[in-house]
Design a protein around this motif. Structure first.
Motif, mmCIF file in Angstrom:
data_model
loop_
_atom_site.group_PDB
_atom_site.id
_atom_site.type_symbol
_atom_site.label_atom_id
_atom_site.label_comp_id
_atom_site.label_asym_id
_atom_site.label_seq_id
_atom_site.Cartn_x
_atom_site.Cartn_y
_atom_site.Cartn_z
ATOM 1 N N MET A 1 0.842 -1.173 0.000
ATOM 2 C CA MET A 1 0.000 0.000 0.000
ATOM 3 C C MET A 1 0.892 1.243 0.000
ATOM 4 N N LYS A 2 0.627 2.126 -0.944
ATOM 5 C CA LYS A 2 1.430 3.328 -1.090
ATOM 6 C C LYS A 2 1.087 4.329 0.012
ATOM 7 N N LYS A 3 2.129 4.906 0.585
ATOM 8 C CA LYS A 3 1.972 5.900 1.648
ATOM 9 C C LYS A 3 1.411 7.190 1.049
ATOM 10 N N GLU A 4 0.445 7.786 1.740
ATOM 11 C CA GLU A 4 -0.161 9.023 1.265
ATOM 12 C C GLU A 4 0.858 10.165 1.363
ATOM 13 N N ALA A 5 0.921 10.959 0.317
ATOM 14 C CA ALA A 5 1.874 12.066 0.268
ATOM 15 C C ALA A 5 1.525 13.131 1.297
ATOM 16 N N LYS A 6 2.542 13.644 1.931
ATOM 17 C CA LYS A 6 2.363 14.718 2.896
ATOM 18 C C LYS A 6 2.290 16.035 2.131
ATOM 19 N N VAL A 7 1.397 16.923 2.578
ATOM 20 C CA VAL A 7 1.230 18.224 1.941
ATOM 21 C C VAL A 7 1.367 19.295 3.009
ATOM 22 N N GLU A 8 2.227 20.275 2.743
ATOM 23 C CA GLU A 8 2.394 21.418 3.628
ATOM 24 C C GLU A 8 2.160 22.688 2.823
ATOM 25 N N PHE A 9 1.298 23.546 3.307
ATOM 26 C CA PHE A 9 1.001 24.827 2.662
ATOM 27 C C PHE A 9 0.651 24.637 1.190
ATOM 28 N N GLY A 10 -0.060 23.546 0.898
ATOM 29 C CA GLY A 10 -0.511 23.268 -0.455
ATOM 30 C C GLY A 10 0.554 22.692 -1.369
ATOM 31 N N ILE A 11 1.690 22.303 -0.813
ATOM 32 C CA ILE A 11 2.795 21.772 -1.622
ATOM 33 C C ILE A 11 3.076 20.337 -1.193
ATOM 34 N N GLU A 12 3.109 19.441 -2.163
ATOM 35 C CA GLU A 12 3.412 18.045 -1.861
ATOM 36 C C GLU A 12 4.887 17.928 -1.473
ATOM 37 N N ILE A 13 5.129 17.274 -0.346
ATOM 38 C CA ILE A 13 6.483 17.112 0.176
ATOM 39 C C ILE A 13 7.061 15.810 -0.367
ATOM 40 N N VAL A 14 8.150 15.956 -1.106
ATOM 41 C CA VAL A 14 8.803 14.795 -1.715
ATOM 42 C C VAL A 14 10.302 14.873 -1.467
ATOM 43 N N LYS A 15 10.948 13.714 -1.577
ATOM 44 C CA LYS A 15 12.404 13.662 -1.488
ATOM 45 C C LYS A 15 12.903 12.962 -2.734
ATOM 46 N N PRO A 16 13.851 13.517 -3.443
ATOM 47 C CA PRO A 16 14.450 14.828 -3.213
ATOM 48 C C PRO A 16 13.421 15.941 -3.428
ATOM 49 N N TRP A 17 13.755 17.127 -2.943
ATOM 50 C CA TRP A 17 12.838 18.255 -3.024
ATOM 51 C C TRP A 17 12.446 18.546 -4.476
ATOM 52 N N SER A 18 11.206 18.921 -4.636
ATOM 53 C CA SER A 18 10.700 19.294 -5.956
ATOM 54 C C SER A 18 10.995 20.766 -6.227
ATOM 55 N N THR A 19 10.841 21.148 -7.469
ATOM 56 C CA THR A 19 11.008 22.555 -7.855
ATOM 57 C C THR A 19 10.022 23.428 -7.091
#
Length: 128
Positions: A1-19
């Motif tokens: 089961m895929k982990k739900e993406a974390k969102v902060e201030f309307g921005i999806e938090i990913v690693k490595p950091w997104s643009t």
């Protein structure tokens, strides 16, 4: 089961950091730098207004030793540079504060916001 993406201030938090994360943090960094610079300038102007050249030698506020700085100036300076000064002039310390603030990395700016209790509409993302 895929982990739900974390969102902060309307921005999806990913690693490595997104643009989008970098763009958000860089924009916020400029807001923080401007606010801290404003706070510093205000503290300096307030202290300078109270400055009295007791010897009437034509001394300038910036030439005064750092130990004559106001408590507000010292609080902001320590939050930015992380250390104390003893034999420098206010002008020398002000220059160091400006340079350090301008070159401050994102993670330190995040800490600076917390240290100086700066109220922002949003926050830095990706540091939790």
């Amino acid at each position: 089961m895929k982990k739900e993406a974390k969102v902060e201030f309307g921005i999806e938090i990913v690693k490595p950091w997104s643009t989008a994360m970098y763009d958000h943090n860089e924009t916020l960094a400029e807001v923080v730098k401007n606010e801290v610079a404003r706070m510093w300038e205000e503290a300096c102007k307030k202290a300078e207004a109270e400055f009295v050249d007791e010897d009437d030698l034509g001394n300038e506020f910036a030439d005064m030793q750092w130990d004559g700085a106001s408590s507000e100036m010292v609080e902001i300076q320590k939050a930015i540079t992380y250390y104390s000064y003893s034999n420098q002039s206010i002008g020398e310390v002000a220059e160091e504060v400006g340079t350090t603030l301008e070159d401050m990395p994102l993670y330190q700016l995040k800490e600076l916001v917390e240290e100086l209790d700066i109220k922002l509409d949003t926050g830095f993302v990706g540091f939790n």
